[in-house]
Design a protein around this motif. Structure first.
Motif, PDB file in Angstrom:
ATOM      1  N   SER A  69      23.604 -31.800 -18.970  1.00 49.06           N
ATOM      2  CA  SER A  69      23.392 -30.390 -18.605  1.00 49.06           C
ATOM      3  C   SER A  69      24.530 -29.930 -17.742  1.00 49.06           C
ATOM      4  O   SER A  69      24.260 -28.695 -17.086  1.00 49.06           O
ATOM      5  N   SER A  70      25.589 -30.908 -17.273  1.00 41.51           N
ATOM      6  CA  SER A  70      26.561 -30.206 -16.277  1.00 41.51           C
ATOM      7  C   SER A  70      27.693 -31.265 -16.864  1.00 41.51           C
ATOM      8  O   SER A  70      27.670 -32.150 -17.893  1.00 41.51           O
ATOM      9  N   SER A  71      28.794 -30.846 -16.391  1.00 41.27           N
ATOM     10  CA  SER A  71      30.174 -31.435 -16.546  1.00 41.27           C
ATOM     11  C   SER A  71      30.344 -32.619 -15.549  1.00 41.27           C
ATOM     12  O   SER A  71      31.719 -32.702 -15.608  1.00 41.27           O
ATOM     13  N   ASN A  72      29.492 -32.957 -14.865  1.00 39.37           N
ATOM     14  CA  ASN A  72      29.720 -33.879 -13.792  1.00 39.37           C
ATOM     15  C   ASN A  72      30.368 -35.067 -14.159  1.00 39.37           C
ATOM     16  O   ASN A  72      31.300 -35.580 -13.509  1.00 39.37           O
ATOM     17  N   MET A  73      29.934 -35.659 -15.222  1.00 38.57           N
ATOM     18  CA  MET A  73      30.619 -36.845 -15.740  1.00 38.57           C
ATOM     19  C   MET A  73      32.166 -36.828 -15.824  1.00 38.57           C
ATOM     20  O   MET A  73      32.826 -37.666 -15.298  1.00 38.57           O
ATOM     21  N   LEU A  74      32.428 -35.514 -16.457  1.00 39.22           N
ATOM     22  CA  LEU A  74      33.837 -35.435 -16.526  1.00 39.22           C
ATOM     23  C   LEU A  74      34.543 -35.107 -15.257  1.00 39.22           C
ATOM     24  O   LEU A  74      35.666 -35.803 -14.919  1.00 39.22           O
ATOM     25  N   LYS A  75      33.871 -34.533 -14.233  1.00 39.87           N
ATOM     26  CA  LYS A  75      34.695 -34.388 -13.101  1.00 39.87           C
ATOM     27  C   LYS A  75      34.745 -35.514 -12.287  1.00 39.87           C
ATOM     28  O   LYS A  75      35.812 -35.885 -11.758  1.00 39.87           O
ATOM     29  N   ARG A  76      33.751 -36.617 -12.465  1.00 41.81           N
ATOM     30  CA  ARG A  76      33.943 -37.910 -11.864  1.00 41.81           C
ATOM     31  C   ARG A  76      35.099 -38.507 -12.593  1.00 41.81           C
ATOM     32  O   ARG A  76      35.669 -39.327 -11.841  1.00 41.81           O
ATOM     33  N   LEU A  77      35.335 -38.317 -13.808  1.00 41.82           N
ATOM     34  CA  LEU A  77      36.283 -39.238 -14.411  1.00 41.82           C
ATOM     35  C   LEU A  77      37.874 -38.504 -13.854  1.00 41.82           C
ATOM     36  O   LEU A  77      38.746 -39.395 -13.748  1.00 41.82           O
ATOM     37  N   ASN A  78      37.770 -37.409 -13.834  1.00 40.14           N
ATOM     38  CA  ASN A  78      38.956 -36.580 -13.284  1.00 40.14           C
ATOM     39  C   ASN A  78      39.553 -37.176 -12.190  1.00 40.14           C
ATOM     40  O   ASN A  78      40.513 -37.510 -11.611  1.00 40.14           O
ATOM     41  N   LYS A  79      38.333 -37.324 -11.151  1.00 42.72           N
ATOM     42  CA  LYS A  79      38.497 -37.674  -9.693  1.00 42.72           C
ATOM     43  C   LYS A  79      38.894 -38.985  -9.670  1.00 42.72           C
ATOM     44  O   LYS A  79      39.777 -39.333  -8.902  1.00 42.72           O
ATOM     45  N   GLU A  80      38.346 -40.059 -10.520  1.00 39.68           N
ATOM     46  CA  GLU A  80      38.926 -41.388 -10.378  1.00 39.68           C
ATOM     47  C   GLU A  80      40.530 -41.483 -11.052  1.00 39.68           C
ATOM     48  O   GLU A  80      41.231 -42.134 -10.526  1.00 39.68           O
ATOM     49  N   ILE A  81      40.855 -40.576 -11.941  1.00 36.64           N
ATOM     50  CA  ILE A  81      42.241 -40.715 -12.550  1.00 36.64           C
ATOM     51  C   ILE A  81      43.115 -40.094 -11.347  1.00 36.64           C
ATOM     52  O   ILE A  81      44.195 -40.849 -11.148  1.00 36.64           O
ATOM     53  N   ARG A  82      42.801 -39.155 -10.722  1.00 43.40           N
ATOM     54  CA  ARG A  82      43.547 -38.590  -9.728  1.00 43.40           C
ATOM     55  C   ARG A  82      43.689 -39.885  -8.271  1.00 43.40           C
ATOM     56  O   ARG A  82      44.743 -39.932  -7.956  1.00 43.40           O
ATOM     57  N   ARG A  83      42.687 -40.432  -8.259  1.00 45.82           N
ATOM     58  CA  ARG A  83      42.582 -41.262  -7.129  1.00 45.82           C
ATOM     59  C   ARG A  83      43.492 -42.685  -7.568  1.00 45.82           C
ATOM     60  O   ARG A  83      44.279 -43.125  -6.777  1.00 45.82           O
TER      61      ARG A  83
END
Length: 298
Positions: free
Chosen positions: A235-249
């Motif tokens: 229902s949201s793109s939160n999973m992708l957001k978390r993935l991108n956040k971990e890549i940036r980290r």
């Protein structure tokens, strides 16, 4: 204006920077400080504490300001000028570049996404049953053109943030709480009924917010057509957001890469681990449910 002699001992400065936790960032911070001092001296017509007939203004201390760069975060002491104010040129140039970049992204997003989708199809991707994204016009248009027949789910999190933008700050909290209940209902029909409650209740108080809710509601309920899947995941793109956040980290830990290949290697390795993790221990879809879903759609 008399030119001040630069008595900086570069060897000593280098040794001081090398002794810092981040030598390159320390050198950049020193360089920015020197550039600001030179720029302010030119703006006021005189150096710091200098008597000059050409003086047209005066300094009045400093103000601390944070500056985020690719090397890391710096806290600069920006000189203050009594009349007219002062903003470092490297800050104004950065803002101007960011504004231009935003305009380019808005203009070219449709074509950029079309090229991306074409690349994915050339690598074997077939039309997905469901695509989740925000309501970026260029992205949505590219999805419709690139994957005709695919269902589109408007990210409910982005949608819930868009609606309160038309509501005064003091009313946002309780209004957002009522909005959240819409997507917690068990079916699309019950979600529509729940959405009608704030629409009737606040139509006169917040007409723009209610219009935004009504215009985008159906697009945010597409996930209900896939009851076999976990609604929290689709229902949201939160999973992708978390993935991108971990890549940036992970890339921020490295800081500076030797070349583009090194960056790609790090990100690719993590994505392989991520995919394996989800396929084995964190999968929220069983093979049976996937097969049942595909048969039902077919």
């Amino acid at each position: 204006m008399a030119q001040n002699k630069n008595n900086t001992d570069l060897a000593e400065l280098l040794l001081q920077c090398v002794g810092q936790p981040d030598p390159m960032l320390s050198m950049l911070e020193w360089l920015c400080a020197q550039l600001m001092e030179a720029e302010v001296s030119g703006q006021v017509g005189a150096g710091k504490s200098e008597r000059a007939d050409s003086r047209s203004g005066y300094r009045c201390g400093y103000r601390p300001r944070r500056l985020d760069t690719r090397m890391g975060t710096m806290y600069l002491m920006v000189p203050k000028i009594r009349q007219g104010g002062y903003i470092p040129f490297f800050v104004t140039e950065r803002k101007r570049s960011e504004t231009a970049l935003i305009q380019v992204v808005q203009e070219e997003s449709r074509d950029s996404y079309r090229l991306l989708f074409q690349s994915l199809k050339e690598r074997g991707l077939t039309t997905p049953q469901l695509i989740i994204s925000d309501a970026n016009l260029g992205l949505v248009t590219a999805i419709q053109e690139g994957f005709p027949g695919a269902s589109w789910q408007r990210c409910k999190v982005h949608f819930m943030r868009n609606i309160p933008a038309h509501i005064p700050q003091k009313d946002k909290k309780f209004f957002a709480a009522e909005l959240k209940e819409i997507w917690l209902t068990p079916s699309a029909e019950s979600a529509r009924k729940r959405a009608a409650e704030p629409a009737d209740k606040y139509e006169r108080c917040f007409p723009k917010a209610i219009r935004c809710l009504e215009d985008g509601l159906e697009d945010s309920l597409a996930f209900y057509a896939f009851p076999q899947l976990d609604s929290r995941k689709i229902s949201s793109s939160n999973m992708l957001k978390r993935l991108n956040k971990e890549i940036r980290r992970r890339t921020s830990v490295v800081g500076i890469f030797l070349n583009e290949e090194a960056y790609i290697r790090l990100v690719t390795t993590y994505l392989m681990e991520y995919a394996e993790d989800w396929s084995v221990s964190r999968a929220y879809l069983s093979e049976d449910s996937i097969q049942t879903l595909l048969q039902a759609v077919a």
